[in-house]
Write a protein that holds these residues in place. Sequence first.
Motif, PDB file in Angstrom:
ATOM      1  N   UNK A  26      36.262  32.816  28.355  1.00 62.69           N
ATOM      2  CA  UNK A  26      35.986  31.603  29.130  1.00 62.69           C
ATOM      3  C   UNK A  26      35.383  31.916  30.493  1.00 62.69           C
ATOM      4  N   UNK A  27      35.778  33.049  31.076  1.00 57.32           N
ATOM      5  CA  UNK A  27      35.259  33.442  32.384  1.00 57.32           C
ATOM      6  C   UNK A  27      35.092  34.953  32.421  1.00 57.32           C
ATOM      7  N   UNK A  28      34.072  35.398  33.141  1.00 58.80           N
ATOM      8  CA  UNK A  28      33.836  36.821  33.358  1.00 58.80           C
ATOM      9  C   UNK A  28      34.089  37.083  34.843  1.00 58.80           C
ATOM     10  N   UNK A  29      35.049  37.954  35.129  1.00 63.12           N
ATOM     11  CA  UNK A  29      35.428  38.202  36.518  1.00 63.12           C
ATOM     12  C   UNK A  29      34.849  39.486  37.082  1.00 63.12           C
ATOM     13  N   UNK A  30      34.295  40.333  36.245  1.00 66.31           N
ATOM     14  CA  UNK A  30      33.692  41.574  36.709  1.00 66.31           C
ATOM     15  C   UNK A  30      32.221  41.382  37.047  1.00 66.31           C
ATOM     16  N   UNK A  31      31.665  42.376  37.679  1.00 67.99           N
ATOM     17  CA  UNK A  31      30.261  42.349  38.066  1.00 67.99           C
ATOM     18  C   UNK A  31      29.369  42.627  36.859  1.00 67.99           C
ATOM     19  N   UNK A  32      28.286  41.885  36.712  1.00 65.62           N
ATOM     20  CA  UNK A  32      27.284  42.103  35.655  1.00 65.62           C
ATOM     21  C   UNK A  32      27.868  42.064  34.242  1.00 65.62           C
ATOM     22  N   UNK A  43      45.061  33.188  18.258  1.00 67.12           N
ATOM     23  CA  UNK A  43      46.315  33.329  17.516  1.00 67.12           C
ATOM     24  C   UNK A  43      47.521  32.753  18.257  1.00 67.12           C
ATOM     25  N   UNK A  44      47.468  32.720  19.575  1.00 64.67           N
ATOM     26  CA  UNK A  44      48.614  32.222  20.341  1.00 64.67           C
ATOM     27  C   UNK A  44      48.297  30.964  21.139  1.00 64.67           C
ATOM     28  N   UNK A  45      47.006  30.727  21.390  1.00 65.78           N
ATOM     29  CA  UNK A  45      46.607  29.606  22.230  1.00 65.78           C
ATOM     30  C   UNK A  45      46.732  29.896  23.712  1.00 65.78           C
ATOM     31  N   UNK A  46      47.205  31.082  24.076  1.00 64.15           N
ATOM     32  CA  UNK A  46      47.376  31.438  25.479  1.00 64.15           C
ATOM     33  C   UNK A  46      46.067  31.924  26.081  1.00 64.15           C
ATOM     34  N   UNK A  47      45.981  31.758  27.386  1.00 65.71           N
ATOM     35  CA  UNK A  47      44.861  32.307  28.143  1.00 65.71           C
ATOM     36  C   UNK A  47      45.398  33.465  28.973  1.00 65.71           C
TER      37      UNK A  47
END
Length: 92
Positions: A26-32, A43-47
């Motif tokens: 859903x989101x990319x937190x690293x560079x490039x 499988x769990x619905x967790x983020x």
Amino acid sequence: MHAKAGDWLIVEGRSVGGVVRHGLIEEVHGKDGMPPYLVHWTDTGHRALTFPGPDAHVVTSGELRAQEEIAADYFSSRPYRRDRHVAESAGN
């Protein structure tokens, strides 16, 4: 490893017969496009904020869909004989 939001993180099982996990990035937190990724696990619905290990790889939604279609075609063309499998596992 590089990804963008909307890609899928696939984590292969670490042992033979192990579970394969699929998570939507859903989101990319690293560079490039680098980790960590915010992943919504199917499988769990967790983020969870995830730093993928060496048993993980990223695929696009199109690549994942193509893999699933290939698997579905393969298994639908090979009739599974449950009765034979049950008999063999029972030692008959």
